[in-house]
Design a protein around this motif. Sequence first.
Motif, PDB file in Angstrom:
ATOM      1  N   GLY A 132       0.796  -1.223   0.000  1.00  0.00           N
ATOM      2  CA  GLY A 132       0.000   0.000   0.000  1.00  0.00           C
ATOM      3  C   GLY A 132       0.833   1.280   0.000  1.00  0.00           C
ATOM      4  N   HIS A 133       2.095   1.190  -0.361  1.00  0.00           N
ATOM      5  CA  HIS A 133       2.962   2.370  -0.458  1.00  0.00           C
ATOM      6  C   HIS A 133       2.853   2.967  -1.865  1.00  0.00           C
ATOM      7  N   ASN A 134       1.618   3.222  -2.275  1.00  0.00           N
ATOM      8  CA  ASN A 134       1.365   3.701  -3.635  1.00  0.00           C
ATOM      9  C   ASN A 134       1.985   5.065  -3.903  1.00  0.00           C
ATOM     10  N   ASN A 135       2.276   5.816  -2.839  1.00  0.00           N
ATOM     11  CA  ASN A 135       2.861   7.144  -2.995  1.00  0.00           C
ATOM     12  C   ASN A 135       4.287   7.100  -3.529  1.00  0.00           C
ATOM     13  N   VAL A 136       4.951   5.942  -3.477  1.00  0.00           N
ATOM     14  CA  VAL A 136       6.332   5.857  -3.957  1.00  0.00           C
ATOM     15  C   VAL A 136       6.466   5.054  -5.248  1.00  0.00           C
ATOM     16  N   VAL A 137       5.394   4.443  -5.697  1.00  0.00           N
ATOM     17  CA  VAL A 137       5.454   3.584  -6.884  1.00  0.00           C
ATOM     18  C   VAL A 137       5.929   4.366  -8.103  1.00  0.00           C
ATOM     19  N   ASN A 138       5.410   5.554  -8.322  1.00  0.00           N
ATOM     20  CA  ASN A 138       5.785   6.335  -9.498  1.00  0.00           C
ATOM     21  C   ASN A 138       7.277   6.665  -9.498  1.00  0.00           C
ATOM     22  N   LEU A 139       7.822   7.005  -8.340  1.00  0.00           N
ATOM     23  CA  LEU A 139       9.251   7.309  -8.254  1.00  0.00           C
ATOM     24  C   LEU A 139      10.085   6.083  -8.621  1.00  0.00           C
ATOM     25  N   LEU A 140       9.695   4.935  -8.114  1.00  0.00           N
ATOM     26  CA  LEU A 140      10.419   3.699  -8.406  1.00  0.00           C
ATOM     27  C   LEU A 140      10.262   3.305  -9.875  1.00  0.00           C
ATOM     28  N   GLU A 141       9.064   3.500 -10.428  1.00  0.00           N
ATOM     29  CA  GLU A 141       8.832   3.180 -11.842  1.00  0.00           C
ATOM     30  C   GLU A 141       9.645   4.082 -12.763  1.00  0.00           C
ATOM     31  N   GLN A 142       9.804   5.327 -12.378  1.00  0.00           N
ATOM     32  CA  GLN A 142      10.598   6.253 -13.182  1.00  0.00           C
ATOM     33  C   GLN A 142      12.042   5.747 -13.277  1.00  0.00           C
ATOM     34  N   THR A 143      12.588   5.325 -12.157  1.00  0.00           N
ATOM     35  CA  THR A 143      13.953   4.809 -12.152  1.00  0.00           C
ATOM     36  C   THR A 143      14.038   3.507 -12.935  1.00  0.00           C
TER      37      THR A 143
END
Length: 167
Positions: A132-143
């Motif tokens: 449920g740490h959806n707030n960090v998924v985009n940052l990780l996906e960008q990398t």
Amino acid sequence: MGLFTTPIKTMDDLFTHMLQDIYYAEQQITKALPKMIEKAGEPQLKQGFEKHLRETEGQVQRLEQVFQQLGKPAKGVECAAINGIISETKEIMSDVGDQQVLDAALIAGAQAVEHYEITRYGTLIAYAKQLGHNNVVNLLEQTLGEEKATDKTLTALAEANVNRKAA
């Protein structure tokens, strides 16, 4: 469990440990890339390594954002895998005398790093979603996207030019 690591009891502990692992890895990569830039003879390879160094510095900052958003301190734990890959690449760099063969070896070492990072970021994204740490998924996906693009660029450079010259 390592001497200086926190026990991993929960999935969230594992997620945090893996974040710390990749944070350490990215920092080690920023230390190794300048030497690889220096050793690269192929201009496109040198430019690619320079670009990836800037990206990696941004990835470190992005990971610091991830830690901040999770309310955890940004710290690394030693990563034996990345230490081994970097150590092996350094050893090969010192053993190869022919510049074209060295460029091929540099690409192989860089791709080993990229493949490690791709697996780590893919796992971190899956864990973040599960936890449920959806707030960090985009940052990780960008990398993850940057790592995959770098791997693709290295493959294209190797196949179109560097490996042929080395052979």
